[in-house]
Scaffold this motif. Structure first.
Motif, PDB file in Angstrom:
ATOM      1  N   GLY A   1      -3.363   8.432   3.445  1.00  0.00           N
ATOM      2  CA  GLY A   1      -2.843   7.406   4.118  1.00  0.00           C
ATOM      3  C   GLY A   1      -1.734   7.529   5.402  1.00  0.00           C
ATOM      4  O   GLY A   1      -2.072   6.876   5.945  1.00  0.00           O
ATOM      5  N   MET A   2      -1.147   8.625   5.538  1.00  0.00           N
ATOM      6  CA  MET A   2      -0.323   8.822   6.385  1.00  0.00           C
ATOM      7  C   MET A   2      -1.103   9.520   7.386  1.00  0.00           C
ATOM      8  O   MET A   2      -0.830   9.166   8.599  1.00  0.00           O
ATOM      9  N   LEU A   3      -2.192  10.234   7.012  1.00  0.00           N
ATOM     10  CA  LEU A   3      -2.942  10.679   8.324  1.00  0.00           C
ATOM     11  C   LEU A   3      -4.072   9.736   8.899  1.00  0.00           C
ATOM     12  O   LEU A   3      -3.801   9.880  10.052  1.00  0.00           O
ATOM     13  N   VAL A   4      -4.687   8.995   7.913  1.00  0.00           N
ATOM     14  CA  VAL A   4      -5.686   8.115   8.949  1.00  0.00           C
ATOM     15  C   VAL A   4      -4.698   6.916   9.170  1.00  0.00           C
ATOM     16  O   VAL A   4      -5.315   6.273  10.324  1.00  0.00           O
ATOM     17  N   GLN A   5      -3.786   6.473   8.601  1.00  0.00           N
ATOM     18  CA  GLN A   5      -2.928   5.239   9.001  1.00  0.00           C
ATOM     19  C   GLN A   5      -3.968   4.018   9.271  1.00  0.00           C
ATOM     20  O   GLN A   5      -3.976   3.413  10.473  1.00  0.00           O
ATOM     21  N   PRO A   6      -4.766   3.657   8.273  1.00  0.00           N
ATOM     22  CA  PRO A   6      -5.646   2.650   8.336  1.00  0.00           C
ATOM     23  C   PRO A   6      -5.164   1.108   8.892  1.00  0.00           C
ATOM     24  O   PRO A   6      -5.657   0.397   9.529  1.00  0.00           O
ATOM     25  N   GLY A   7      -3.964   1.156   8.432  1.00  0.00           N
ATOM     26  CA  GLY A   7      -3.221  -0.159   8.776  1.00  0.00           C
ATOM     27  C   GLY A   7      -2.759  -0.284  10.135  1.00  0.00           C
ATOM     28  O   GLY A   7      -2.420  -1.350  10.669  1.00  0.00           O
ATOM     29  N   LYS A   8      -2.556   0.912  10.765  1.00  0.00           N
ATOM     30  CA  LYS A   8      -2.035   0.718  12.418  1.00  0.00           C
ATOM     31  C   LYS A   8      -3.336   0.380  13.245  1.00  0.00           C
ATOM     32  O   LYS A   8      -2.900   0.086  14.253  1.00  0.00           O
TER      33      LYS A   8
ATOM     34  N   ILE B   1      -0.714   0.819  -0.845  1.00  0.00           N
ATOM     35  CA  ILE B   1       0.656   0.641  -0.518  1.00  0.00           C
ATOM     36  C   ILE B   1       0.933   0.910   0.889  1.00  0.00           C
ATOM     37  O   ILE B   1       1.632   0.194   1.547  1.00  0.00           O
ATOM     38  N   LEU B   2       0.512   2.110   1.514  1.00  0.00           N
ATOM     39  CA  LEU B   2       0.586   2.539   2.633  1.00  0.00           C
ATOM     40  C   LEU B   2      -0.020   1.591   3.590  1.00  0.00           C
ATOM     41  O   LEU B   2       0.618   1.173   4.544  1.00  0.00           O
ATOM     42  N   PHE B   3      -1.142   1.243   3.211  1.00  0.00           N
ATOM     43  CA  PHE B   3      -1.824   0.476   4.039  1.00  0.00           C
ATOM     44  C   PHE B   3      -1.290  -0.957   4.289  1.00  0.00           C
ATOM     45  O   PHE B   3      -1.116  -1.359   5.509  1.00  0.00           O
ATOM     46  N   ILE B   4      -0.765  -1.568   3.182  1.00  0.00           N
ATOM     47  CA  ILE B   4      -0.080  -2.819   3.214  1.00  0.00           C
ATOM     48  C   ILE B   4       1.148  -2.828   4.179  1.00  0.00           C
ATOM     49  O   ILE B   4       1.492  -3.628   5.041  1.00  0.00           O
ATOM     50  N   ALA B   5       1.985  -1.681   3.717  1.00  0.00           N
ATOM     51  CA  ALA B   5       3.009  -1.343   4.443  1.00  0.00           C
ATOM     52  C   ALA B   5       2.502  -1.546   6.111  1.00  0.00           C
ATOM     53  O   ALA B   5       3.325  -1.909   6.940  1.00  0.00           O
ATOM     54  N   GLN B   6       1.765  -0.685   6.479  1.00  0.00           N
ATOM     55  CA  GLN B   6       1.411  -0.283   7.964  1.00  0.00           C
ATOM     56  C   GLN B   6       0.786  -1.719   8.464  1.00  0.00           C
ATOM     57  O   GLN B   6       1.434  -2.033   9.760  1.00  0.00           O
ATOM     58  N   VAL B   7       0.078  -2.548   7.898  1.00  0.00           N
ATOM     59  CA  VAL B   7      -0.323  -3.556   8.344  1.00  0.00           C
ATOM     60  C   VAL B   7       0.658  -4.757   8.699  1.00  0.00           C
ATOM     61  O   VAL B   7       0.837  -5.212   9.449  1.00  0.00           O
ATOM     62  N   LEU B   8       1.704  -4.770   7.912  1.00  0.00           N
ATOM     63  CA  LEU B   8       2.936  -5.749   8.020  1.00  0.00           C
ATOM     64  C   LEU B   8       4.034  -5.038   8.837  1.00  0.00           C
ATOM     65  O   LEU B   8       5.160  -5.685   8.939  1.00  0.00           O
ATOM     66  N   GLY B   9       3.723  -3.970   9.336  1.00  0.00           N
ATOM     67  CA  GLY B   9       4.487  -3.356  10.376  1.00  0.00           C
ATOM     68  C   GLY B   9       5.857  -2.872   9.623  1.00  0.00           C
ATOM     69  O   GLY B   9       7.076  -2.828  10.132  1.00  0.00           O
ATOM     70  N   ILE B  10       5.812  -2.372   8.299  1.00  0.00           N
ATOM     71  CA  ILE B  10       7.190  -1.910   7.686  1.00  0.00           C
ATOM     72  C   ILE B  10       7.015  -0.243   7.548  1.00  0.00           C
ATOM     73  O   ILE B  10       5.976   0.286   7.098  1.00  0.00           O
TER      74      ILE B  10
ATOM     75  N   GLN C   1      -3.793   3.442  -5.355  1.00  0.00           N
ATOM     76  CA  GLN C   1      -2.505   2.738  -5.382  1.00  0.00           C
ATOM     77  C   GLN C   1      -1.749   3.302  -4.160  1.00  0.00           C
ATOM     78  O   GLN C   1      -1.099   2.527  -3.375  1.00  0.00           O
ATOM     79  N   THR C   2      -1.643   4.569  -3.818  1.00  0.00           N
ATOM     80  CA  THR C   2      -0.728   5.177  -2.758  1.00  0.00           C
ATOM     81  C   THR C   2      -1.223   4.699  -1.411  1.00  0.00           C
ATOM     82  O   THR C   2      -0.390   4.185  -0.611  1.00  0.00           O
ATOM     83  N   ILE C   3      -2.685   4.584  -1.361  1.00  0.00           N
ATOM     84  CA  ILE C   3      -3.179   4.504   0.012  1.00  0.00           C
ATOM     85  C   ILE C   3      -3.019   3.099   0.312  1.00  0.00           C
ATOM     86  O   ILE C   3      -2.913   2.451   1.238  1.00  0.00           O
TER      87      ILE C   3
END
Ligand code: ASP
Length: 429
Positions: free
Chosen positions: A106-113, A336-345, A332-334
Motif C-alpha cells: 500500500g505504501m509502495l504503490v500508493q494507489p490512492g495518490k 485502509i491505506l487506500f482510503i486514507a490516501q484518497v481522503l488526503g489523510i 484490509q491494510t491496503i
C-alpha cells in the motif's frame, strides 16, 4: 413480481455492484441539474450514513462476543494444552506477515495518490474536522511519550470503552482478558457463560447478515454522495483499479510465494503437492467467499490428500477459520491505506502501529462469511480517525477481492495445519 422479489434472485455481490453503478449514475446526474447536489446530500447520503452506522453499531458486540466465543471454544478441545499455544502463535505470525506485506504494498504503490490533487484538497476540506482532530490527537500522543500507545490499550472503565467506537483495542483487551480467565477456570463453573456467548454469537451473526443485505442501498447512497463530493472527477476509478490490482498482487504473493516457502521449510510435504492439493479447496473458497463454508472441504483435503492426521486437522482448522485470516488482513491494510490516501489523510507511525495491532486482533473477530470483514474495516477506520464513509469507495468492487482473499484465508489455515502436523508432537501427558 415486487422489486424485492426480483432483487432476491440476484446474488448479493451483484446487487452491491448494481448499487455502486446506480450511485455513480445518480451522482453524475445530480451534478448536472439544479439542486441535484443538495438533493443527494439531504435525501440520499443519510441512507449511506445509516448503513455505515449499522456497521459501526455491530462492531463492538461482534468483536467482543466472537472473541470470547472463539477463546472459550478452545476449552472443549483436550488437545489445546498440547498444540494450542503453538497453533495460535503461528497463526498470529502469519497474520502479521500478511499485514506487513499489505502495508509495504500500500505504501509502495500508493494507489490512492492517483486521485486528482485538486480533488484531494477538496475532500480534505470536506473532512476538515476529522483531519484537525487527528492532528490534535497526534500532537497529544507525542506529548505523552512513546508508551502512550500501550497505556491506551488498557481501559480503566469498560463501560466508557464500550461507549466509544474508537476504543476498540480496549474492548479487545478486555475480551482477551475475560477469555483467558474463563479458560483458566474449571469447565463446569463457566459452562453457562460459554453457552450464553455461543448463542449471543449466533444472534450477532444474524444481525450482520441483515446489515449486509442493506449494503446495495447503502453503497448506492454513499457512492452518489462521493461522486458529488468528487464533483464528477473520474481519476478515482483509475485509483480504484490500481488499488484492486495491488490487493490481487499481494494476495498472489501470499499464495504463490509465502505459503510454499513455509511448506518447504517447515513441513515434510513438497510445495508442489501442497499447491495441487489445495487447488480445489481454493476454488471452493473462491466461489463461496466463505472460509467457514469451505471448512469441511479443507478438512477432507488436508487429511486425504496431504496425509495430515485428523487429530491435528480437527483442532487446527476450525481454530484457523475463526482466528486466522491472512488474506483478509492483508487486504484490509491496503484498503485502509487506500482510503486514507484518497481522503488526503497522512498516517503517522503510531497510527500505522495501531492499524497493525487492530488488524491482527480484529481478524480474530472477522466472521468467515462473504463480506465478513466490512464491519471490522469500518471499525479499524474509525479507530484511527479515518471517515468510515470512505468504505463506499471500495465496496462496489469488493466481491472479486473477497473471493480471492477467502482462497488465501483457507490456504493459510491449511499451511499452518501442515506445519503443526510436521512439528514434533509433545507427548499427551
Ligand atoms: N469472506 C472472507 C472469509 O470468509 C472474510 C472477509 O474477508 O470478508 O474468509
Amino acid at each position: 413480481m415486487t422489486l424485492r422479489q426480483k432483487l432476491s434472485g440476484i446474488p448479493l455481490y451483484m446487487q452491491i455492484l448494481i448499487g455502486m453503478i446506480a450511485g455513480i449514475i445518480i451522482g453524475l446526474i445530480a451534478l448536472q441539474i439544479d439542486g441535484g447536489v443538495t438533493f443527494v446530500r439531504h435525501w440520499l447520503q443519510p441512507w449511506g450514513q445509516i448503513f455505515i452506522r449499522l456497521l459501526q453499531l455491530i462492531a463492538i458486540p461482534l468483536v467482543f462476543i466472537s472473541l470470547i466465543k472463539g477463546m472459550t471454544g478452545l476449552k472443549d478441545i483436550s488437545k489445546f494444552s498440547r498444540i494450542g499455544g503453538k497453533t495460535i502463535g503461528i497463526y498470529i505470525c502469519t497474520t502479521v506477515v500478511a499485514i506487513l506485506l499489505g502495508l509495504a504494498m500500500g505504501m509502495l504503490v500508493q494507489p490512492g495518490k492517483l486521485v486528482n490533487h485538486e480533488q484531494v484538497a477538496h475532500l480534505q476540506e470536506h473532512y476538515h474536522t476529522v483531519a484537525e482532530e487527528k492532528k490534535l490527537a497526534a500532537e497529544q500522543t507525542r506529548e505523552q511519550g512513546p508508551l502512550a500507545f500501550l497505556t491506551d490499550i488498557v481501559p480503566n472503565n469498560i463501560v466508557k470503552a464500550a461507549s466509544d467506537n474508537g476504543k476498540m483495542l480496549q474492548i479487545i483487551f478486555f475480551a482477551v482478558f475475560f477469555g483467558l480467565a474463563t479458560l483458566a477456570l474449571p469447565a463446569r463453573k463457566v459452562q453457562p457463560v460459554i453457552a450464553l456467548f455461543d448463542s449471543l454469537n449466533g444472534i450477532i451473526l444474524k444481525m450482520v447478515d441483515y446489515i449486509i443485505l442493506f449494503a446495495p442501498w447503502g453503497v448506492a447512497a454513499l457512492m452518489a454522495g462521493l461522486i458529488t463530493d468528487f464533483q464528477g472527477d473520474t481519476s478515482i476509478f483509475n485509483a480504484l483499479a490500481v488499488y484492486a490490482l495491488t490487493v490481487v498482487i499481494s494476495l498472489f504473493i501470499l499464495l504463490l510465494f509465502f505459503y510454499p516457502v513455509l511448506i518447504h521449510f517447515f513441513t515434510r510435504i513438497s510445495p508442489r503437492k501442497f499447491i495441487r492439493a489445495m487447488y480445489p479447496v481454493q476454488l471452493f473458497a473462491f466461489t463461496t467467499s466463505s472460509s467457514a463454508a469451505t471448512l469441511p472441504v479443507t478438512l477432507k483435503t488436508v487429511e486425504n490428500k496431504l496425509g495430515i492426521s485428523e487429530e491435528v486437522s480437527s483442532f487446527v482448522l476450525p481454530v484457523g477459520v475463526t482466528i486466522n485470516m491472512d488474506g483478509t488482513s492483508c487486504y484490509q491494510t491496503i484498503a485502509i491505506l487506500f482510503i486514507a490516501q484518497v481522503l488526503g489523510i497522512d498516517l503517522s507511525f503510531s497510527q500505522l502501529c495501531i492499524i497493525v495491532a487492530m488488524t491482527v486482533l480484529s481478524s480474530i473477530g472477522t466472521p468467515g462469511i462473504p463480506g465478513g470483514s466490512y464491519v471490522i474495516l469500518a471499525m479499524v477506520l474509525t479507530s484511527v480517525g479515518i471517515p468510515a464513509e470512505g468504505l463506499a469507495l471500495i465496496l462496489g468492487i469488493d466481491r472479486p477481492l473477497d473471493m480471492l482473499r477467502t482462497a488465501v484465508n483457507v490456504t493459510g489455515d491449511a499451511a499452518v495445519c501442515a506445519m503443526i502436523d510436521s512439528a514434533p508432537q509433545p507427548s499427551a501427558e
